[in-house]
Design an enzyme around this catalytic site. Structure first.
Site, mmCIF file in Angstrom:
data_model
loop_
_atom_site.group_PDB
_atom_site.id
_atom_site.type_symbol
_atom_site.label_atom_id
_atom_site.label_comp_id
_atom_site.label_asym_id
_atom_site.label_seq_id
_atom_site.Cartn_x
_atom_site.Cartn_y
_atom_site.Cartn_z
ATOM 1 N N THR A 1 0.864 -1.196 0.000
ATOM 2 C CA THR A 1 0.000 0.000 0.000
ATOM 3 C C THR A 1 0.893 1.237 0.000
ATOM 4 O O THR A 1 1.950 1.234 0.625
ATOM 5 C CB THR A 1 -0.875 -0.018 1.274
ATOM 6 N N GLY B 1 -11.169 -1.633 2.755
ATOM 7 C CA GLY B 1 -10.203 -1.534 3.857
ATOM 8 C C GLY B 1 -10.180 -0.134 4.439
ATOM 9 O O GLY B 1 -11.095 0.679 4.229
ATOM 10 N N THR C 1 -0.755 2.106 6.882
ATOM 11 C CA THR C 1 -0.687 0.859 6.126
ATOM 12 C C THR C 1 -0.639 -0.311 7.089
ATOM 13 O O THR C 1 0.064 -0.247 8.092
ATOM 14 C CB THR C 1 0.540 0.819 5.188
ATOM 15 N N GLY C 2 -1.401 -1.340 6.771
ATOM 16 C CA GLY C 2 -1.425 -2.505 7.659
ATOM 17 C C GLY C 2 -2.770 -3.187 7.550
ATOM 18 O O GLY C 2 -3.486 -3.013 6.560
ATOM 19 N N GLY D 1 -6.188 -3.496 7.594
ATOM 20 C CA GLY D 1 -7.159 -2.415 7.530
ATOM 21 C C GLY D 1 -8.315 -2.494 8.507
ATOM 22 O O GLY D 1 -8.790 -1.463 9.000
HETATM 23 N N1 ASP Z 1 -4.382 -1.202 4.807
HETATM 24 C C1 ASP Z 1 -4.593 -1.925 3.576
HETATM 25 C C2 ASP Z 1 -5.956 -2.570 3.615
HETATM 26 O O1 ASP Z 1 -6.311 -3.133 4.628
HETATM 27 C C3 ASP Z 1 -3.522 -2.956 3.300
HETATM 28 C C4 ASP Z 1 -2.098 -2.587 3.613
HETATM 29 O O2 ASP Z 1 -1.837 -1.454 3.976
HETATM 30 O O3 ASP Z 1 -1.207 -3.458 3.485
HETATM 31 O O4 ASP Z 1 -6.623 -2.568 2.631
#
Ligand code: ASP
Length: 342
Positions: free
Chosen positions: A209, A239, A260-261, A263
């Site tokens: 992301t 997300g 980011t992570g 979601g």
């Molecule tokens: N936050 C993003 C989601 O959950 C994914 C990511 O940041 O890796 O869609």
């Protein structure tokens, strides 16, 4: 006795004048030359990459991509561009770069499609725009900015979002444009193992992301985030990235944040807004607020990930509770950093 009373009065006077702990911390962390003229930070996803499992060549490739994206932001900021234009331009570059899970190179849904999410927010007037589940639009961040700048709404989804973007002249691409060989092979592998085998052996296979936060020369903040979401997500899943307050937030009174992570956890914790609220109401400085949310609030409930953030003084914070986060930052005082690991 008179000296005693004079000292006592002087003591109370100074006690009233001395900074609160928040101000003292903020002052300590404020850039040495005072307020920055401009500042920028970007991320390219957080995850389990570390010095052992990420091949050197891959690390160098990510670092080069991060550097070329942030260089564009630096150039624009030096020329006096406004914060949200810089966020859009930098994220566009990362969406076009297939290393990242945004635009070309996005991960696939459980039924083998690409559904893209993006959002952008301006700190000066809290204007924002978001799109979710968008397809066929080459640069989802442009669609999000279009919603912010040209529509009376904040959030468009699916077919309506795509139609709105096309009506306003954004570039159409066939969905196959977004799907790279690497992501397709990963999808096939996941189908065959039917989710039994986690892709833990490949630390970057489902990450990437992208996000950007900016303080411009006019003193305004902006934040943006763009993603393909999570690998094998359910058809229609949304997300945190397009959810204002979860994955993206900007307020000129506090800070600009992009996350980011995982979601679902970011949404439940309203991570980006929580950081801003801690600064606003609990009088925490940027670093304290980011650390409290990412290293404690989010982590304690099992949410992995990280954030990049910038405040109105140009302080930058990049905090993650995973092993790595692709990231870079720069400011007007000459700070230039690119990093992947802790
Ligand atoms: N936050 C993003 C989601 O959950 C994914 C990511 O940041 O890796 O869609």
């Amino acid at each position: 006795m008179r000296t005693f009373y004079t000292s006592l009065i002087a003591f109370f006077f100074l006690a009233c004048q001395s900074p609160t702990s928040h101000e003292a911390n903020g002052a300590e962390r404020t850039p040495q030359n005072g307020k920055q003229d401009w500042a920028i930070a970007i991320h390219g996803g957080a995850g389990g990459m570390n010095r052992e499992n990420l091949p050197e060549a891959k690390r160098l490739a990510y670092e080069a991509s991060l550097k070329s994206a942030i260089d564009q932001g630096i150039k624009m900021l030096e020329q006096g561009a406004d914060a949200s234009s810089v966020v859009e331009a930098v994220i566009r570059i990362m969406e076009d770069d297939s290393l990242f899970n945004a635009g070309r190179g996005a991960v696939l849904t459980a039924n083998g499609e690409v559904e893209l999410d993006a959002s952008i927010m301006r700190g000066s007037d809290l204007q924002c725009g978001a799109v979710s589940g968008i397809q066929n639009i080459k640069n989802p961040i442009m669609a999000a900015k279009l919603v912010m700048d040209s529509s009376k709404h904040v959030f468009l989804s699916g077919k309506g979002a795509t139609a709105y973007a096309l009506e306003h002249g954004l570039e159409w691409v066939d969905n196959s444009y977004f799907i790279t060989k690497t992501r397709w092979e990963l999808y096939q592998e996941r189908l065959q193992t039917k989710g039994v085998k986690e892709v833990g052996d490949n630390p970057i296979s489902k990450k990437g992301t992208v996000g950007c936060v900016v303080l411009d020369r006019q003193g305004h903040l902006a934040a943006g985030t763009s993603t393909g979401g999570m690998m094998m997500k359910e058809y229609g899943r949304i997300g945190d990235s397009p959810v204002i307050g979860a994955g993206t937030y900007a307020d000129d009174r506090t800070c600009a944040v992009s996350g980011t992570g995982h979601g679902e956890y970011f949404i439940r914790r309203a991570v980006a807004h929580e950081i801003s609220a801690r600064m606003m109401y609990a009088r925490e400085d940027l670093h304290e607020a980011c650390e409290a949310v990412v290293l404690h609030e989010l982590k304690d409930m099992g949410g992995d990930g990280g954030v990049i953030a910038v405040d109105t003084m140009g302080n930058i914070s990049m905090v993650f509770n995973t092993e790595g986060m692709f990231r870079a930052c720069a400011d007007a005082n000459g700070k230039r950093e690119v990093g992947v690991f802790r």
